[in-house]
Structure formats: structure tokens, C-alpha cells
Design a protein around this motif. Structure first.
Motif, PDB file in Angstrom:
ATOM      1  N   PHE A   1       0.555  -1.275  -0.011  1.00 27.47           N
ATOM      2  CA  PHE A   1       0.098  -0.020   0.008  1.00 27.47           C
ATOM      3  C   PHE A   1       0.753   1.216   0.095  1.00 27.47           C
ATOM      4  O   PHE A   1       0.254   2.292   0.167  1.00 27.47           O
ATOM      5  CB  PHE A   1      -0.835  -0.125   1.791  1.00 27.47           C
ATOM      6  CG  PHE A   1      -1.964  -1.121   1.116  1.00 27.47           C
ATOM      7  CD1 PHE A   1      -3.319  -0.768   0.632  1.00 27.47           C
ATOM      8  CD2 PHE A   1      -1.431  -2.710   2.060  1.00 27.47           C
ATOM      9  CE1 PHE A   1      -4.710  -1.579   0.753  1.00 27.47           C
ATOM     10  CE2 PHE A   1      -2.882  -3.383   2.235  1.00 27.47           C
ATOM     11  CZ  PHE A   1      -4.025  -3.130   1.320  1.00 27.47           C
ATOM     12  N   GLY A   2       2.176   0.992   0.103  1.00 23.31           N
ATOM     13  CA  GLY A   2       3.068   2.136   0.364  1.00 23.31           C
ATOM     14  C   GLY A   2       3.253   2.610   1.826  1.00 23.31           C
ATOM     15  O   GLY A   2       3.726   4.104   1.824  1.00 23.31           O
ATOM     16  N   ASN A   3       2.576   2.049   2.709  1.00 19.67           N
ATOM     17  CA  ASN A   3       2.797   2.185   4.279  1.00 19.67           C
ATOM     18  C   ASN A   3       4.550   1.898   4.680  1.00 19.67           C
ATOM     19  O   ASN A   3       4.886   1.113   3.791  1.00 19.67           O
ATOM     20  CB  ASN A   3       2.176   1.075   5.200  1.00 19.67           C
ATOM     21  CG  ASN A   3       0.282   2.119   4.625  1.00 19.67           C
ATOM     22  OD1 ASN A   3      -0.175   3.092   4.890  1.00 19.67           O
ATOM     23  ND2 ASN A   3      -0.079   0.716   5.282  1.00 19.67           N
TER      24      ASN A   3
ATOM     25  N   LEU B   1      -1.081  12.659   5.709  1.00 19.67           N
ATOM     26  CA  LEU B   1      -0.119  12.064   6.046  1.00 19.67           C
ATOM     27  C   LEU B   1      -0.419  11.236   7.640  1.00 19.67           C
ATOM     28  O   LEU B   1      -0.823  12.173   8.391  1.00 19.67           O
ATOM     29  CB  LEU B   1       1.095  12.768   5.979  1.00 19.67           C
ATOM     30  CG  LEU B   1       2.377  11.839   5.364  1.00 19.67           C
ATOM     31  CD1 LEU B   1       2.661  10.994   4.655  1.00 19.67           C
ATOM     32  CD2 LEU B   1       2.806  13.184   5.869  1.00 19.67           C
ATOM     33  N   LEU B   2      -0.075  10.218   8.201  1.00 21.38           N
ATOM     34  CA  LEU B   2      -0.325  10.454   9.389  1.00 21.38           C
ATOM     35  C   LEU B   2       0.573   9.328  10.198  1.00 21.38           C
ATOM     36  O   LEU B   2       1.183   8.412   9.223  1.00 21.38           O
ATOM     37  CB  LEU B   2      -1.428   9.278   9.812  1.00 21.38           C
ATOM     38  CG  LEU B   2      -1.806   8.121   9.172  1.00 21.38           C
ATOM     39  CD1 LEU B   2      -1.624   7.416   9.738  1.00 21.38           C
ATOM     40  CD2 LEU B   2      -3.634   8.442   8.198  1.00 21.38           C
ATOM     41  N   ALA B   3       0.441   9.247  11.317  1.00 20.89           N
ATOM     42  CA  ALA B   3       1.487   7.682  11.460  1.00 20.89           C
ATOM     43  C   ALA B   3       0.395   7.267  12.950  1.00 20.89           C
ATOM     44  O   ALA B   3      -0.485   7.406  13.520  1.00 20.89           O
ATOM     45  CB  ALA B   3       2.446   8.635  13.202  1.00 20.89           C
ATOM     46  N   ILE B   4       0.820   5.833  13.075  1.00 15.91           N
ATOM     47  CA  ILE B   4       0.053   4.879  13.511  1.00 15.91           C
ATOM     48  C   ILE B   4       1.162   3.187  13.729  1.00 15.91           C
ATOM     49  O   ILE B   4       1.708   3.342  13.146  1.00 15.91           O
ATOM     50  CB  ILE B   4      -0.754   4.836  12.690  1.00 15.91           C
ATOM     51  CG1 ILE B   4      -2.228   3.928  13.410  1.00 15.91           C
ATOM     52  CG2 ILE B   4      -0.662   3.893  11.255  1.00 15.91           C
ATOM     53  CD1 ILE B   4      -3.241   3.640  12.319  1.00 15.91           C
TER      54      ILE B   4
ATOM     55  N   ARG C   1       4.331   9.658  -1.859  1.00 18.48           N
ATOM     56  CA  ARG C   1       4.014  11.288  -1.589  1.00 18.48           C
ATOM     57  C   ARG C   1       5.007  11.072  -0.899  1.00 18.48           C
ATOM     58  O   ARG C   1       5.673  12.634  -1.052  1.00 18.48           O
ATOM     59  CB  ARG C   1       2.789  10.994  -0.539  1.00 18.48           C
ATOM     60  CG  ARG C   1       2.956  12.561   0.120  1.00 18.48           C
ATOM     61  CD  ARG C   1       2.275  13.431  -0.194  1.00 18.48           C
ATOM     62  NE  ARG C   1       0.676  13.087  -0.836  1.00 18.48           N
ATOM     63  CZ  ARG C   1      -0.045  13.791  -0.516  1.00 18.48           C
ATOM     64  NH1 ARG C   1      -0.237  13.801   0.060  1.00 18.48           N
ATOM     65  NH2 ARG C   1      -1.543  13.358  -0.488  1.00 18.48           N
ATOM     66  N   LEU C   2       5.799  10.771  -0.098  1.00 20.04           N
ATOM     67  CA  LEU C   2       7.033  11.181   0.592  1.00 20.04           C
ATOM     68  C   LEU C   2       8.690  11.195  -0.288  1.00 20.04           C
ATOM     69  O   LEU C   2       9.864  11.027  -0.096  1.00 20.04           O
ATOM     70  CB  LEU C   2       7.316  10.431   1.910  1.00 20.04           C
ATOM     71  CG  LEU C   2       5.967  10.969   2.518  1.00 20.04           C
ATOM     72  CD1 LEU C   2       6.269  10.192   3.802  1.00 20.04           C
ATOM     73  CD2 LEU C   2       6.119  12.311   2.906  1.00 20.04           C
ATOM     74  N   ARG C   3       8.633  10.265  -0.973  1.00 19.86           N
ATOM     75  CA  ARG C   3       9.683   9.464  -1.555  1.00 19.86           C
ATOM     76  C   ARG C   3      10.901   8.994  -0.896  1.00 19.86           C
ATOM     77  O   ARG C   3      11.441   8.964  -0.757  1.00 19.86           O
ATOM     78  CB  ARG C   3      10.484  10.383  -2.441  1.00 19.86           C
ATOM     79  CG  ARG C   3       9.113  11.619  -3.477  1.00 19.86           C
ATOM     80  CD  ARG C   3      10.246  12.175  -4.221  1.00 19.86           C
ATOM     81  NE  ARG C   3       9.441  13.365  -5.428  1.00 19.86           N
ATOM     82  CZ  ARG C   3       9.339  12.797  -6.715  1.00 19.86           C
ATOM     83  NH1 ARG C   3      10.981  12.645  -7.472  1.00 19.86           N
ATOM     84  NH2 ARG C   3       8.291  14.145  -7.559  1.00 19.86           N
TER      85      ARG C   3
END
Lengths: 282, 282, 282
Positions: free
Chosen positions: A206-208, A245-248, A267-269
């Protein structure tokens, strides 16, 4: 009695029949084996990514499961084929770092002894096997398929050995004890008084972004997560909650950086190795 | 008693539920079938690539295994659905060349009779079924699902027939004998006094190139392998040993061209059909 | 007695070990479960595509099968985890429209009551559960893994609940009854006197376009199918018969638009939502 479970992890992909050839080898030895694929889409020759998948998934299986892991760029060279007994599970793999997370989970303080930190992220080192584990060099060819090919030990050595062990052969009968195994330097963030400097260690489909920072050590409302030029304040309750954008706390227990309905990696490369710093808000 | 094994090979991919629909058809007939995926990522409609996977993987399973292979661009036309008994295995497939390697392995001299060589690489020809095998045209719809769709005989004909055979129905009860089947002209290199001219017949997911040259016929230290403008001297012991482009005995028994930690296909811009010439160094 | 079948559908991909973690959860509860993958390559967060796969594949399994479906962008929010009993099958899923086709198959006239048509294609609405079905909100955490993560209810809620149900727990014991569930507005074409206006509802891996028009309602020789600026006259007997763009009764029962040996989606630049009109030739 249910059938023994054998899991398979590799970088073989599912296109070429390589995984099926491993299954055929197992079924020839143990016809009622229950075989489960963990993943065969580890990026080619990427031992570190394979190690993350093995480390976060295999221990979730019932005790007694036999795990075959083959990301093996050194196949046919003198890299060692080994079996590791750890936490009630059995791991059959090349000794190239693929078992780093498993080994570290059983060593005091993460690794049996600290590795160098900032230098050599991802580099391999030979270290002692944790005391609560045991490991053997696979050198008894009675448990291999014959002839052994030069290029496919997953089929000819690792899968047959796993099938024999699942059939009741003791790991110590399949090889001789070894005291050290290879670890990759992945897991240790650098702690300063006011901050922890970690890195991305895995990017999922997912790109996480999974980091080497343990989520349960963080105060959810107060952390500030920095990655590249972005700052994220606090941990979210869900992927949807952030709306960006989030942290989890990831399902693997590591701090994870995600993007609602999108790919944080894109998004963040960001990629494996990207730095992540966590501080605590005043 | 262990459950009968049924394998599945197709170009259906794993995204759309087509493979699961075949499994559902089988489980409806034989609830305790043990079903193994060989590959579902054969390139769409690419019978030759499917034939290689079937030929190099299926025979490795235990005797008595029933193999379903469906790469079937002619589904719904008059191409014949068939069952082949060969080497203690059962193959259920469209008669379009998908069983070329299996048939050739049981015929004298590779094929029952020589095919044209340089001309028509990959072209289909109808040839006799080898004497040690038997084949049947599937024309008994009692063993099919009803109604049969126009587009998905994998689910409606091939999988159910395989399940019935795995349940004990004799192949000869599922159809009437046939004497000829379709072969693709893939396997015969051209032999000259000083050289053998072969071709690439398969490119795997790592970019390794399998050729139609049998590796065990070669003197390891003395061969010179030419592909495009490149020359490779001798066979390597491992993928890592070459440190670049190398030739090696593949795990399927064919001569393979590989690149250490990379893709030979990309490096050489090679594909199925690319010529490969082997000579022996003075 | 054969083992209970549990199927898995998700957008997790097969790369990261997520699916294996669901299998581990199931095997920890029901060691001899027979687990079948439907698809894990649903496009990320694409509930409508997942719903099509679930709807066209799951009901083909034997009665009594327990289906786990997880395309769950709202994981961790207040979206409801539910279990649905329909047609002798059990479905465990988030209540976000993923069971639209299953629900509609058991309601009078497609849905329990008509949805808005042209407006809001694909939009979700809460509607009554069909009378012949029953549904429950999963709120008994005794059947979940502990602790429940914020991001992976497939592993921590849906898979364990399915395993408990396959082991004999009644769905009604896993939660409390609910009267309404979420439907996506996908299935109703617009009927005019001379024409039916439908839409593409699924694009498969070959590029075939499934529409929301039921194929058996059409007179095969007389229909004219319009998509974009193209017209197709009559239905074909096989993918090969057209020799180009063609319309055919798909294996799922819906009218399908295909291209012989190619991708209709690419040729037509069509996607989910693309309009398709069917008229009858004079």
C-alpha cells in the motif's frame, strides 16, 4: 491429528513454477503436508525485505510450524544452509541474514550483542545464536533431493529438509550444531536525550512505511514524527482518521507512516533506509 | 490415505477469481482434494511459455497427480479438450501444444518423429501420441459442469474432469481415444559438426534465459556460448560465481544464461526465440 | 468428513505476508481448515471491484463455505464488521458495500428496493437485509484475536471470527442482529423502450469488460452493443470467433465486451463506469 504446517517465503515470484517445484518436493516426502505461502514476491535478492516478512509473519503460526525461507543470492556458493529452532518454531534458510528478526526477538536487548549503529545500516555480521535457540548447519545430504542443482537449493535442499523435519526428523539429525549466524544491522535506532533516530525498514504494497521504532514505547498524543521535511503530530487511531499523512501503530508493532487512501512511499519519495526522527512535544 | 493432488496452471492471473472458480468446481466434486497452483501468470494466450512451465514442473509431483493446464485462446472453438496419461501422471488440457514437453519426454528422440527445424520455431503440428502414453478426447459431458460457458472451459470442463479422474473415474471413461496430439516446434536445436544452434525457450522472472540445449551434454570447462554479440566461456558453478553474464546448468536441466544479481534478458535484450550457439573451445 | 472451507478475498496483495497472517490466525483456531484464496489483488481500497469478485466467485463454492472478504479503507473507524448468512454460505466482512452482489442476488428485483439509477453510480446506501438472509454486527470480542490492531482487522477480527464459525460457532453468537446493510449502486441499468443503458462494472486481467447487463436476456443474433463510438453486431460464440472487438455472454452471466487475443479495455480506453448501450436490430 492435523497435518504439520510448512510455510514458504521466497523471491521466486509465482510465475515460473519454482514455488510449485518446492511443493512437489515436500509432497513427495510428506504427502499430507499442509503448505502455506507467506510471500514469494520479496524483491529479487532483497534479503532485508525477506527478513522483515519472515520476522513479522512466521511467529504468528501455531507452534511446531516449519518455515522455509529462500532469498538466496549466494545459492551454489559456500554460504551455509542452516536450520534454526526458535520459540517453538523451526526455520530452514540460507545463513545470510534472512533470520535477523527471528534471532533478535530471542536475544537479550534485541541482538545477542549490540551492532554498530549509524554505520552500516543493513550490513551483515556473524553473531552468536541466542541461548534459548539452537541452530544446525545442513550438511547431511540424505535429507536432500538428488542430484542437487547449482541454482535451486529451495527445491533441492531447503524444502526437502523441512519436509523431513515436519515428518519427525530432528533438526540435529539434519546437520551439525553451529554457534553463530548472520544478522543484518537493521533494528537499532539511535537514542539521544530528546529524540530517537530510526529508519524505514519496510515498505508494504500500500506504500505504508514501517520503521524500526517500536510503537508501544510512544506516548500517542505527544509524539512528533519527522520524515524528510514533513512533521506529523501524534499517532492516529486509523488510516482514515488522518485524512492525509499520518503516523500509527502498525499491525507488526512498529511505528508506521501512512497516507489515507494513498501511498506514503510515493508521496514522501521514501524507501528502505529513509531516516525518521521521533521527539516528544513539550 | 492422503488426498489426491490436483495441480492448476493457467494464464488467468490471480486477480479475478477465475482460479478460485476452478477450485470451487473441484471442491464441489471432491471436497478433500489437495489443490496446488503451478502458475497462473503464464503470459496471456502464450501457449509455449505455459508448455515450458507444465513440462518442467508437473512431472516433479508424486505419481498419480492430476494436472489441469489451461492456456486456451481457442476456448469455445473446435479446438479439442483432451486428457493425456504419461509417466504415471494425468494431464487435462486443450490440445493446442500445451503438453509439448510432456509428450516429447515420452517419445523416441524427443518427438515421436522429427519436426522441421529452423523453419517454424514454435509452430504447432499434429503428431502421434507416444506409444507409452494414451490420450482421450473429452466428449462426455456427464463429467462437466452445466451449463458450459462459452469462455471458461477451465472452470466448466477441465477442472471438473480432473476432479472426477482424481475421484477414480478412468480417463477412458471421460472421452474416446485419440491417436494424435498437437506439438509445438520448440525443442530441437540444429546440430552442425562444430556447433549447436539453439534458441531461448523461456525467460523466468529473474530474467534468466532457458535455452533448448541440454546442459548435461556439455563439457563444462570447454564450452563457448554465444548470444547476440556476447561470448561466455565455460559454465559457472553458481549465479554468484560469474560476477556478470554467465552460463550455467539450469535447475530444469537446460543450459541457462544468467546475470549475477540482475536480469540477463534485460542486459542482452533477449527473448523467447533469441538464437544461442554453443561451440567447444579448441 | 472433509474439512470446512474458508475463502479469503482482499486488496492486501501477496507480497507482504498479510494474507499469511490471516491464515495463521485461522490455523491457530482451526488447525485443519481448508483455506482457499479468491483474490488478494483487488485494487487497493476498491470496494466495488472486490464486490464483483466476491459476488461472482464465492457462491460457486460448496454450501457451508465461510467467506472472509476484506477491502476495508475504513478499518479502525466506526464502520461495522458484520457476518451475513445468504444462500447457505457465510460472509464475514466490513459493512461497506463489499457484499452488494451477494445481497442483491437474494433480494426481490435485484435490490430489496430500487436505488437511484443514473445518479450516484457506485455510491453506497444503507438498505434492508433481504428476508431470506440474516446478518449480525460482530461485537463479541471473545472471538477476536487480542490485542486488536488499529490497522489489520482482517487478521484480528474477520479471520478469527470466520474460523470460529467454521468450527461450529453460530453467527448469531458472534454478534447481534442487524436489519440493514450497505449496498453500492452498481447493478441497475436504465431501461428505455428501445434501449438499455448499462455500464462497465468490472475489467478483468485480460482486459475483458463485464457490464451490468444480464446476457441471458438478450437475443444473441439481434443485439447491437454500443460502447464509445464503436458498434458490435450480435453476440459471438467464442473469444476467437470475432477476430476483433466482440460481445459475448461472460462466464459470470453478464454481457462482456472482449478483443480476440487482446485487451478490449486498452483498445477502447474503457474502465469501470464506461457506458454501454444495447439495442435490438430491426
Amino acid at each position: 491429528m492435523s497435518t504439520p504446517v510448512i510455510t514458504l517465503t521466497s523471491d521466486f515470484g509465482l510465475r515460473d513454477g519454482f514455488v510449485a517445484a518446492m511443493r512437489a518436493a515436500i509432497l513427495g516426502i510428506l504427502p499430507d503436508a499442509s503448505i502455506v505461502d507467506i510471500s514469494h514476491d520479496v524483491p529479487p535478492q532483497d534479503v532485508a525485505q525477506g527478513a522483515f516478512i519472515v520476522g513479522t509473519t512466521c511467529p504468528r503460526f501455531p507452534e511446531g510450524t516449519v518455515h522455509v525461507a529462500v532469498v538466496d543470492p549466494g545459492v551454489g556458493t559456500d554460504r551455509r544452509p542452516v536450520v534454526l529452532m526458535a520459540g517453538g518454531h523451526v526455520y530452514v534458510a540460507p545463513d545470510n541474514g534472512l533470520l535477523t528478526y527471528i534471532l533478535s526477538a530471542h536475544g537479550a536487548g534485541g541482538y545477542p550483542q549490540p551492532l554498530a549503529r549509524e554505520d552500516g545500516f543493513g550490513m551483515p555480521t556473524r553473531l552468536p545464536v541466542p541461548e534459548v535457540c539452537s541452530a544446525y548447519l545442513l550438511n547431511r545430504d540424505a535429507y536432500w533431493l538428488a542430484p542437487v542443482s547449482r541454482t535451486f537449493h529451495g527445491r533441492d535442499i531447503f524444502a526437502p529438509v523441512a519436509a523431513h523435519i515436519a515428518s519427525g526428523v530432528r533438526p540435529g539429525d539434519a546437520g551439525e550444531p553451529v554457534d553463530t549466524l548472520t544478522y543484518l544491522n537493521l533494528l537499532h535506532p539511535v537514542r539521544e536525550e530528546d529524540a530517537i533516530h530510526g529508519r524505514v525498514i519496510y515498505v508494504d504494497g500500500f506504500g505504508n512505511l514501517a520503521t524500526n521504532l517500536v510503537a508501544r514505547e510512544m506516548e500517542e498524543t505527544k509524539v512528533v514524527v519527522e520524515i524528510g521535511s514533513r512533521r506529523i503530530f501524534g499517532l492516529s487511531d486509523s488510516y482514515a482518521a488522518g485524512g492525509g499523512l499520518l503516523a500509527i501503530a502498525g499491525s507488526h508493532g512498529y511505528l508506521e507512516i501512512a497516507l489515507t487512501n494513498g501511498s506514503a512511499a510515493r508521496r514522501l519519495r521514501a524507501a528502505v533506509g529513509t531516516g525518521v526522527t521521533v521527539t516528544t512535544a513539550g
